[in-house]
Scaffold this active site. Structure first.
Site, PDB file in Angstrom:
ATOM      1  N   GLU A 172       0.794  -1.227   0.000  1.00 38.06           N
ATOM      2  CA  GLU A 172       0.000   0.000   0.000  1.00 38.06           C
ATOM      3  C   GLU A 172       0.826   1.275   0.000  1.00 38.06           C
ATOM      4  OE1 GLU A 172      -3.155   0.284  -0.454  1.00 38.06           O
ATOM      5  OE2 GLU A 172      -3.611  -1.862  -0.411  1.00 38.06           O
ATOM      6  N   SER A 211     -57.551  -2.026 -10.948  1.00 34.91           N
ATOM      7  CA  SER A 211     -58.660  -2.981 -10.884  1.00 34.91           C
ATOM      8  C   SER A 211     -58.585  -3.935  -9.697  1.00 34.91           C
ATOM      9  CB  SER A 211     -58.714  -3.796 -12.183  1.00 34.91           C
ATOM     10  OG  SER A 211     -59.000  -2.952 -13.281  1.00 34.91           O
TER      11      SER A 211
END
Length: 741
Positions: free
Chosen positions: A65, A437
């Site tokens: 890193e 509906s």
């Protein structure tokens, strides 16, 4: 540039709280059968002082890193310049980020990859280095960086992945853990062992290059076989239900929710929940395959060096996590007949033939640049049951599914949307939509109390209303298919979902009466104005409210409240709260048992011969329900039941727009309902509630005994005329034959 820095620096956030983290104790949510559905406040953290972190772990992290961590002041300017020259995308992404810059990004900045964010990242890193020592920075980083599997920090990750203390990790294990910060999902050694191994070997090489270990030590580590902790994560997808529980518990216990080790037992059955989750996702993805391809989710600059390709793909897909079975992939080859792509696992897949149909427009030579599938495109892949692959896209359409036990209100399954990570909006409880509906049965129910029977003949003929009848503007309603069939029985009118029949019924019984009647089912009067448009479901409701309403029909006329939480205990197992299942009793009666019985018969006709006739494939004589499609096909519903289970499905867009001219509740929502009911009813024998007192059978129709033949409403609207109808194809041929003669 200098001006931008001078303006941005004073606006940087305060970093005093950087190292002050207080972990939460988990709130656990358990299904009725004891399966873990969710945890909150459960981040896995084990704070370890820098002096107690093994040197091998620190060396592995620094090697990969930030090898120059102790030499720079927070920013590796050579690395930044190198990344910027290599590619703009690498500069904007995580390229050239020091440990201090990663700390700044992870704590304070968004995930967007822009130059502005990168500048703020650099400035924050400088500020952090000015206020904290190198040892403090490394200590915070190694304790709070996210490493997948809900683990934060290397001590927690060591326990999660290897089941051992960080103090005991080997060089090989340390190198494997050090590979996680870059992309925890892509380099997860349990989920993606091949890619994680490649990353581990690279880190060992970097440790040798930087003098942390010898070549002999690296070779020994390469040969070590790693043994991972067996995963015990829950496979049940119940995030929406778990979040609903969290909100309910938090409303009662506040911040103590995360500090008392509470266990919440819910009514949801883990098996039912998973079936519902799969059924809804399948329905939404089936719909998505019929939509126009919107283009890749993004594009990645692929390196020319093949050795760097896998790493670049892994890093790119870290920003496009897999969505369960909908996998993210980066395209490496593309043509109209063949696409090769690499998944997050590192697996290369080839898609041909029918698998490319959903993305055909993106493979065309003239496809717009933003929609073209080319090397570097980030796409979605789906594996079929036979192992074949297809390309698709993440649905924009949303949906909801809820099922409950009508006899006591227990919620059995709740799926509030397609993807909880994309949207935490729970459509089951929060989406107020027009039911269309699927609302008609409640108007029919009201009509039964006014003398209507299944045998009442009602004219399916045109109607026209002025503004006073609708509450807004003149209205000339139509049937879904645009046709009028003339006189038909009330049973046929509901089965065929004829709008003119429903409107005539509401007009006859009165909108005000109907508005009051629907409140018996739990609907809100103010959300369903007393106008004739109520006959077509122009008000609003939620899927959960609809499930409660249909439960009244299913259980013989009783209104039950939905129950989700059955019991709450503390960390010592003491019961803090318990909700007993409801028992149907006279005080809960909402409608006459006769009404519920006859409505059930009518709704069974819908699933036998009506708009939901597909449900007949389930071969269950005890199922009943109603489809719902709103005006302009903005919403698709199916609400159905049998005596033991009620289930409701809704599908639509969050920002309402047409689902498609041919998309209906019967075509979209019903298949989801059938998929679920077909599985959960497999071991439940068919049953029906017996006819209650006060009903009589005339011919094949049940009706109130006081409204027998000649006593109730026999017909309605028979004076209205049908408009001239265009002849059918057969009729046209007959007419032509006459002239030929």
């Amino acid at each position: 540039m200098a001006l931008a820095l001078s303006v941005a620096y004073p606006n940087l956030p305060d970093i005093d709280g950087l190292s002050d983290y207080r972990p939460k104790l988990p709130l656990r949510v358990l299904s009725s059968d004891g399966v873990l559905l969710g945890e909150f406040g459960e981040e896995r953290r084990q704070f370890t002082p820098i002096g107690q972190i093994p040197k091998v772990m620190k060396d592995a992290v620094l090697a990969i890193e930030d090898a120059h961590f102790y030499e720079h002041g927070g920013v590796d300017y050579k690395g930044v310049l190198r990344a910027g020259l290599a590619s703009l995308s690498e500069f904007k992404s995580q390229g050239a980020s020091t440990i201090t810059m990663q700390l700044a990004r992870n704590f304070y900045l968004s995930t967007e990859k822009t130059f502005t964010r990168k500048i703020y990242e650099i400035l924050l890193a400088l500020k952090i280095e000015n206020q904290l020592s190198k040892e403090q920075i490394l200590e915070i980083y190694m304790n709070q960086i996210y490493l997948g599997q809900r683990a934060y920090g290397f001590a927690a990750a060591s326990e999660v992945y290897f089941g051992k203390s960080l103090h005991d990790v080997t060089l090989a294990e340390a190198a494997m853990l050090a590979g996680l910060p870059k992309a925890p999902s892509a380099y997860n050694p349990i989920a993606n062992p091949r890619r994680a191994k490649v990353r581990q070997l690279h880190i060992l090489d970097r440790m040798v290059d930087n003098g942390f270990i010898t070549s002999e030590q690296a070779e020994a580590a390469r040969q070590q076989t790693l043994r991972y902790r067996t995963a015990t994560e829950s496979k049940v997808h119940a995030q929406y239900a778990a979040e609903t529980v969290r909100q309910m518990v938090y409303a009662q216990y506040g911040e103590d929710t995360y500090s008392r080790g509470l266990e919440v037992h819910v009514t949801i059955d883990s098996s039912d929940q998973e079936i519902a989750y799969r059924a809804l996702r399948k329905g939404l993805m089936d719909y998505e395959r019929r939509q126009v391809y919107r283009g890749p989710e993004g594009y990645v600059d692929l390196p020319s060096d093949p050795k760097e390709l896998d790493t670049r793909i892994a890093e790119a897909l870290a920003d496009h996590p897999d969505n369960d079975e909908l996998l993210a992939a980066v395209v490496t080859e593309a043509s109209p007949k063949r696409v090769v792509a690499v998944l997050a696992s590192g697996e290369s897949i080839t898609v041909t033939g029918e698998g490319l149909r959903p993305v055909t427009s993106g493979l065309a030579e003239r496809a717009p640049a933003k929609r073209r599938i080319r090397p570097g495109a980030v796409v979605r892949a789906l594996r079929g049951p036979k192992g074949d692959w297809s390309l698709t896209q993440q649905p924009e359409v949303e949906g909801a599914f809820v099922s409950m036990r009508p006899t006591d209100g227990s919620v059995l399954a709740m799926v509030g949307g397609f993807d909880f990570d994309k949207s935490k909006f729970n459509h089951v409880t929060q989406a107020w939509r027009q039911p269309g509906s699927s609302f008609k049965p409640f108007i029919y129910s009201a009509a039964l109390e006014k003398g209507f029977t299944p045998m009442t003949v009602i004219n399916d003929a045109p109607l026209f209303f002025d503004a006073t009848a609708t509450g807004s503007q003149p209205w000339e309603p139509k049937n879904y298919d645009g046709k009028f069939e003339g006189p038909m029985t009330l049973r046929q009118g509901l089965a065929k979902s004829k709008n003119m029949v429903s409107i005539r019924i509401l007009q006859a019984i009165g909108p005000v009466y109907a508005q009051d009647w629907i409140t018996r089912f739990g609907f809100d009067a103010e959300r369903n104005p007393a106008f004739l448009t109520m006959a077509l479901g122009a008000g609003t409701t939620t899927p959960l409210q609809m499930a409660c309403a249909y439960s009244v029909f299913a259980n013989g006329g009783y209104r039950v409240n939905p129950i989700l939480i059955s019991r709450i205990t503390d960390s010592k197992g003491r019961v803090l709260q318990e909700t007993k299942p409801q028992t149907l009793e006279p005080s809960m009666r909402a409608i006459d048992a006769r009404n519920a019985f006859i409505m059930t018969q009518l709704l069974r006709e819908v699933t036998r011969t009506g708009t939901a006739a597909k449900a007949a494939a389930l071969r269950r004589p005890d199922i009943a329900g109603k489809t719902g499609t709103t005006n302009d096909s903005l919403d698709a519903w199916f609400a159905g039941f049998q005596p033991d289970i009620v289930a409701v499905v809704w599908i639509g867009y969050d920002t309402p727009h047409k689902l498609g001219d041919r998309e209906t509740g019967g075509g979209l929502a019903l298949p989801v309902w059938m998929d679920y009911m077909g599985q959960v009813l497999r071991h439940i024998p068919p049953r029906s509630l017996p006819p209650p007192e006060g009903v009589v059978l005339h011919g094949n129709e049940w009706m109130y005994e006081e409204f027998g033949p000649g006593a109730g409403v026999t017909s309605l609207g028979m004076e209205d005329q049908l408009p001239p109808q265009s002849p059918s194809e057969d009729e046209r041929k007959s007419i032509l034959d006459l002239f030929k003669r």
